[in-house]
Design a protein around this motif. Structure first.
Motif, PDB file in Angstrom:
ATOM      1  N   GLU A 132     -16.114  16.396  -4.856  1.00 58.64           N
ATOM      2  CA  GLU A 132     -15.048  16.978  -5.442  1.00 58.64           C
ATOM      3  C   GLU A 132     -15.312  17.985  -6.281  1.00 58.64           C
ATOM      4  O   GLU A 132     -14.452  18.762  -6.525  1.00 58.64           O
ATOM      5  CB  GLU A 132     -14.435  15.703  -6.293  1.00 58.64           C
ATOM      6  N   ARG A 133     -16.737  17.970  -6.701  1.00 59.00           N
ATOM      7  CA  ARG A 133     -17.146  19.064  -7.447  1.00 59.00           C
ATOM      8  C   ARG A 133     -17.165  20.493  -6.774  1.00 59.00           C
ATOM      9  O   ARG A 133     -16.697  21.506  -7.050  1.00 59.00           O
ATOM     10  CB  ARG A 133     -18.622  19.164  -7.757  1.00 59.00           C
ATOM     11  N   ALA A 134     -17.345  20.471  -5.275  1.00 59.44           N
ATOM     12  CA  ALA A 134     -17.484  21.397  -4.476  1.00 59.44           C
ATOM     13  C   ALA A 134     -15.824  21.928  -4.293  1.00 59.44           C
ATOM     14  O   ALA A 134     -15.673  23.072  -4.264  1.00 59.44           O
ATOM     15  CB  ALA A 134     -17.956  21.365  -3.217  1.00 59.44           C
ATOM     16  N   ILE A 135     -15.070  21.068  -4.202  1.00 59.51           N
ATOM     17  CA  ILE A 135     -13.595  21.418  -4.191  1.00 59.51           C
ATOM     18  C   ILE A 135     -12.979  22.146  -5.425  1.00 59.51           C
ATOM     19  O   ILE A 135     -12.368  22.921  -5.152  1.00 59.51           O
ATOM     20  CB  ILE A 135     -12.705  20.122  -3.867  1.00 59.51           C
ATOM     21  N   GLN A 136     -13.324  21.720  -6.332  1.00 61.87           N
ATOM     22  CA  GLN A 136     -12.984  22.232  -7.739  1.00 61.87           C
ATOM     23  C   GLN A 136     -13.656  23.537  -7.837  1.00 61.87           C
ATOM     24  O   GLN A 136     -12.790  24.632  -8.284  1.00 61.87           O
ATOM     25  CB  GLN A 136     -13.447  21.483  -9.059  1.00 61.87           C
ATOM     26  N   LYS A 137     -14.773  23.826  -7.475  1.00 62.52           N
ATOM     27  CA  LYS A 137     -15.145  25.244  -7.518  1.00 62.52           C
ATOM     28  C   LYS A 137     -14.623  25.980  -6.546  1.00 62.52           C
ATOM     29  O   LYS A 137     -14.227  27.339  -7.083  1.00 62.52           O
ATOM     30  CB  LYS A 137     -16.810  25.186  -7.182  1.00 62.52           C
ATOM     31  N   ALA A 138     -14.185  25.564  -5.444  1.00 61.13           N
ATOM     32  CA  ALA A 138     -13.683  26.306  -4.341  1.00 61.13           C
ATOM     33  C   ALA A 138     -12.257  26.997  -5.063  1.00 61.13           C
ATOM     34  O   ALA A 138     -11.719  27.936  -4.468  1.00 61.13           O
ATOM     35  CB  ALA A 138     -13.648  25.879  -3.149  1.00 61.13           C
ATOM     36  N   CYS A 139     -11.746  26.210  -5.616  1.00 66.20           N
ATOM     37  CA  CYS A 139     -10.149  26.527  -6.021  1.00 66.20           C
ATOM     38  C   CYS A 139     -10.172  26.798  -7.622  1.00 66.20           C
ATOM     39  O   CYS A 139      -9.148  27.008  -7.913  1.00 66.20           O
ATOM     40  CB  CYS A 139      -9.507  25.104  -6.199  1.00 66.20           C
ATOM     41  N   GLY A 161     -10.098  29.887  -8.558  1.00 63.22           N
ATOM     42  CA  GLY A 161      -9.184  30.917  -8.737  1.00 63.22           C
ATOM     43  C   GLY A 161      -8.015  30.745  -8.628  1.00 63.22           C
ATOM     44  O   GLY A 161      -6.935  31.748  -8.780  1.00 63.22           O
ATOM     45  N   ILE A 162      -7.472  29.428  -8.240  1.00 60.67           N
ATOM     46  CA  ILE A 162      -6.070  29.147  -7.959  1.00 60.67           C
ATOM     47  C   ILE A 162      -5.425  28.598  -9.124  1.00 60.67           C
ATOM     48  O   ILE A 162      -5.876  27.708  -9.823  1.00 60.67           O
ATOM     49  CB  ILE A 162      -6.097  28.135  -6.906  1.00 60.67           C
ATOM     50  N   ARG A 163      -4.154  29.270  -9.735  1.00 55.92           N
ATOM     51  CA  ARG A 163      -3.691  29.091 -10.742  1.00 55.92           C
ATOM     52  C   ARG A 163      -2.709  27.594 -10.442  1.00 55.92           C
ATOM     53  O   ARG A 163      -2.744  26.813 -11.557  1.00 55.92           O
ATOM     54  CB  ARG A 163      -2.599  30.089 -10.843  1.00 55.92           C
ATOM     55  N   ASN A 164      -2.230  27.421  -9.458  1.00 50.99           N
ATOM     56  CA  ASN A 164      -1.349  26.444  -9.383  1.00 50.99           C
ATOM     57  C   ASN A 164      -2.064  25.193  -8.346  1.00 50.99           C
ATOM     58  O   ASN A 164      -2.267  25.556  -7.062  1.00 50.99           O
ATOM     59  CB  ASN A 164      -0.004  26.386  -8.692  1.00 50.99           C
ATOM     60  N   LYS A 165      -2.707  24.458  -8.967  1.00 50.02           N
ATOM     61  CA  LYS A 165      -3.568  23.529  -7.856  1.00 50.02           C
ATOM     62  C   LYS A 165      -2.636  22.319  -7.514  1.00 50.02           C
ATOM     63  O   LYS A 165      -3.319  21.383  -6.994  1.00 50.02           O
ATOM     64  CB  LYS A 165      -4.767  23.039  -8.672  1.00 50.02           C
ATOM     65  N   THR A 166      -1.508  22.277  -7.583  1.00 52.70           N
ATOM     66  CA  THR A 166      -0.668  21.248  -7.622  1.00 52.70           C
ATOM     67  C   THR A 166      -0.748  20.758  -5.995  1.00 52.70           C
ATOM     68  O   THR A 166      -1.076  19.387  -5.702  1.00 52.70           O
ATOM     69  CB  THR A 166       0.659  21.312  -7.804  1.00 52.70           C
ATOM     70  N   TRP A 167      -0.807  21.564  -5.033  1.00 52.53           N
ATOM     71  CA  TRP A 167      -0.772  21.188  -3.654  1.00 52.53           C
ATOM     72  C   TRP A 167      -2.069  21.284  -2.867  1.00 52.53           C
ATOM     73  O   TRP A 167      -2.418  21.357  -1.920  1.00 52.53           O
ATOM     74  CB  TRP A 167       0.236  22.130  -2.965  1.00 52.53           C
ATOM     75  N   TYR A 168      -3.319  21.024  -3.855  1.00 53.32           N
ATOM     76  CA  TYR A 168      -4.456  20.873  -3.181  1.00 53.32           C
ATOM     77  C   TYR A 168      -5.135  19.244  -3.331  1.00 53.32           C
ATOM     78  O   TYR A 168      -5.085  18.804  -4.464  1.00 53.32           O
ATOM     79  CB  TYR A 168      -5.333  21.803  -3.881  1.00 53.32           C
ATOM     80  N   PHE A 169      -5.418  18.720  -2.382  1.00 53.35           N
ATOM     81  CA  PHE A 169      -6.054  17.440  -2.372  1.00 53.35           C
ATOM     82  C   PHE A 169      -7.314  17.164  -1.795  1.00 53.35           C
ATOM     83  O   PHE A 169      -7.753  17.939  -0.742  1.00 53.35           O
ATOM     84  CB  PHE A 169      -5.032  16.452  -1.600  1.00 53.35           C
ATOM     85  N   ALA A 170      -8.016  16.010  -2.452  1.00 55.52           N
ATOM     86  CA  ALA A 170      -9.399  15.658  -1.774  1.00 55.52           C
ATOM     87  C   ALA A 170      -9.090  14.548  -0.828  1.00 55.52           C
ATOM     88  O   ALA A 170      -8.327  13.417  -1.392  1.00 55.52           O
ATOM     89  CB  ALA A 170     -10.387  15.400  -3.031  1.00 55.52           C
ATOM     90  N   ALA A 171      -9.571  14.432   0.172  1.00 60.61           N
ATOM     91  CA  ALA A 171      -9.314  13.385   1.190  1.00 60.61           C
ATOM     92  C   ALA A 171     -10.099  12.093   0.403  1.00 60.61           C
ATOM     93  O   ALA A 171      -9.581  10.779   0.848  1.00 60.61           O
ATOM     94  CB  ALA A 171     -10.092  13.619   2.598  1.00 60.61           C
ATOM     95  N   THR A 172     -10.904  12.278  -0.310  1.00 62.47           N
ATOM     96  CA  THR A 172     -11.713  10.955  -0.960  1.00 62.47           C
ATOM     97  C   THR A 172     -10.541  10.295  -1.773  1.00 62.47           C
ATOM     98  O   THR A 172     -10.846   9.084  -1.916  1.00 62.47           O
ATOM     99  CB  THR A 172     -12.828  11.365  -1.854  1.00 62.47           C
ATOM    100  N   ILE A 196      -5.678  19.888   2.274  1.00 62.01           N
ATOM    101  CA  ILE A 196      -6.561  18.371   2.458  1.00 62.01           C
ATOM    102  C   ILE A 196      -8.090  18.911   2.591  1.00 62.01           C
ATOM    103  O   ILE A 196      -8.448  19.393   3.674  1.00 62.01           O
ATOM    104  CB  ILE A 196      -6.082  17.530   3.238  1.00 62.01           C
ATOM    105  N   PHE A 197      -8.826  18.538   1.338  1.00 61.95           N
ATOM    106  CA  PHE A 197     -10.390  19.111   1.761  1.00 61.95           C
ATOM    107  C   PHE A 197     -10.876  17.707   2.231  1.00 61.95           C
ATOM    108  O   PHE A 197     -10.648  16.750   1.453  1.00 61.95           O
ATOM    109  CB  PHE A 197     -10.869  19.357   0.242  1.00 61.95           C
ATOM    110  N   THR A 198     -11.668  17.781   3.342  1.00 63.16           N
ATOM    111  CA  THR A 198     -12.443  16.450   3.893  1.00 63.16           C
ATOM    112  C   THR A 198     -14.161  16.448   3.256  1.00 63.16           C
ATOM    113  O   THR A 198     -14.549  15.674   3.508  1.00 63.16           O
ATOM    114  CB  THR A 198     -12.491  16.642   5.275  1.00 63.16           C
TER     115      THR A 198
END
Length: 402
Positions: free
Chosen positions: A343-350, A352-363, A337-339
């Motif tokens: 959301e742009r920063a979150i997308q950039k950080a992820c 290299g991740i192939r499966n982004k199913t389990w990554y969430f933005a607190a917003t 869970i990203f606080t």
């Protein structure tokens, strides 16, 4: 005509505007008195006139960050003593039915815009500074971080947004730089603490102070070295209690009035967030925009990590969760869970991740922050198969195995 109830006697600061979509609405302008958002002060309230005019008047002794709840949004501005502000509001939108049925719903934070704001206003300066800071921050993260590069980044920011004589702005600058200094792994967190915190007063009303404190102090364990600064020592102690590193009984050592107020709320929250406490994950929206009903997951265990891209640990947590979800997919579910507000920063950080199913933005999942009483990152929790807390806090990712 605007009907207002002024809560303070002398009107030294004025915030006004006009938006007919708020006609008849009751608005409150308030400020948090601490960075953990446990105690707040209402500056003023007003009923918006039929033509949309509204006005807040209040006494103000020092610059503060102020908020006003606007339906599904929470507007934010910085206010200075004696200044007049003409602000623009987003068109009024009611929270959705789903939001209203969700007891953990929170409005989305939104920086408000202004009319005819002078260039030396604190809002303009912070915006200019943040734009320069973000650019230098990203360049540092993409390079081999050295003290020399950090110093050069600060000089570049100062050339774009030169130092001023405004105390609030310069405090804001210093504690953003405290975050930057903390990027140098071999000297973190000691150098930042020694330079920006140890001999300085606790700035309860400074948002940059709290953001830096939140990022820097979780991995600082030598609390006895803070004894000469009682307020700071108590703040660090309370953070350890909130993270579960110290027992709640340690709150009895809090003596300064400001910290006693915070300790009271921490104690109330910690009583509810114990082993066996049920967590209602509800419907989650991941960073790909997919809605996931937690009732359909049927996990044997769930490890939940709260993180932020501004923290050094972020990259490790992202890679860890991706690896663990592949390795232990039948034994444990790993959620990140990203606080971040961006959301742009979150997308950039992820990226290299192939499966982004389990990554969430607190917003998009504000109810999670409420569920976990989460005010600190990084933070880790383990749920059992019935969504009850199994470990509070859970071990750090590198020390955890399901």
């Amino acid at each position: 005509m605007v009907t207002c109830s002024t809560l303070l006697h002398a009107a030294t600061t004025l915030v006004q505007g006009q938006d007919s979509t708020y006609a008849g609405k009751q608005l409150y302008l308030y400020t948090w008195n601490d960075g953990w958002e446990y105690t707040k002060t209402i500056f003023d309230s007003c009923t918006v006139a039929p033509n949309g005019e509204f006005q807040f008047q209040f006494d103000l002794e020092e610059t503060r960050k102020a908020q006003v709840t606007l339906g599904k949004y929470e507007g934010c501005i910085f206010v200075e003593p004696g200044k007049t502000y003409s602000i623009n509001l987003p068109s009024y939108e009611e929270p959705s039915k789903a939001d209203l049925l969700n007891p953990y719903y929170q409005p989305q934070e939104l920086l408000l815009s202004f009319n005819n704001l002078p260039k030396d206003d604190i809002n303009q300066l912070i915006t200019l500074f943040e734009d320069a800071f973000d650019k230098q921050w990203m360049q540092l993260l993409q390079a081999n971080i050295t003290p020399q590069r950090i110093e050069q980044a600060m000089m570049t920011i100062d050339s774009i947004c030169p130092p001023t004589e405004q105390p609030f702005m310069e405090q804001y600058r210093q504690y953003r730089y405290a975050l930057m200094v903390n990027l140098h792994a071999s000297s973190a967190p000691d150098l930042s603490i020694r330079t920006y915190f140890l001999d300085k007063p606790v700035l309860y009303h400074q948002p940059a102070y709290w953001e830096a404190f939140e990022a820097i102090f979780p991995h600082f364990d030598h609390l006895t070295g803070l004894h000469n600064n009682t307020a700071l020592f108590e703040l660090a102690l309370m953070q350890k209690v909130e993270s579960g590193d110290l027992p709640i009984s340690r709150l009895s050592y809090i003596s300064t009035p400001e910290n006693q107020k915070i300790a009271h709320f921490i104690e109330q929250n910690k009583k509810s967030l114990q082993k066996g406490h049920p967590i209602h994950l509800g419907t989650l929206v991941n960073i790909q925009g997919d809605s996931i009903d937690s009732n359909d997951l049927n996990f044997p265990k769930a490890y939940i990590a709260f993180t932020n891209t501004r923290l050094n640990e972020c990259e490790a947590i992202i890679a860890y969760a991706d690896k663990m979800n592949k390795k232990f997919q039948h034994r444990c579910l790993f959620l990140v869970i990203f606080t971040d507000e961006s959301e742009r920063a979150i997308q950039k950080a992820c990226k290299g991740i192939r499966n982004k199913t389990w990554y969430f933005a607190a917003t998009k999942n504000q109810h999670l922050l409420q569920q976990f009483n989460n005010t600190h990152v990084p933070a880790y929790y383990l749920l059992d198969a019935s969504s009850k807390l199994m470990q509070v806090p859970a071990p750090e990712p590198q020390n955890f195995e399901p």
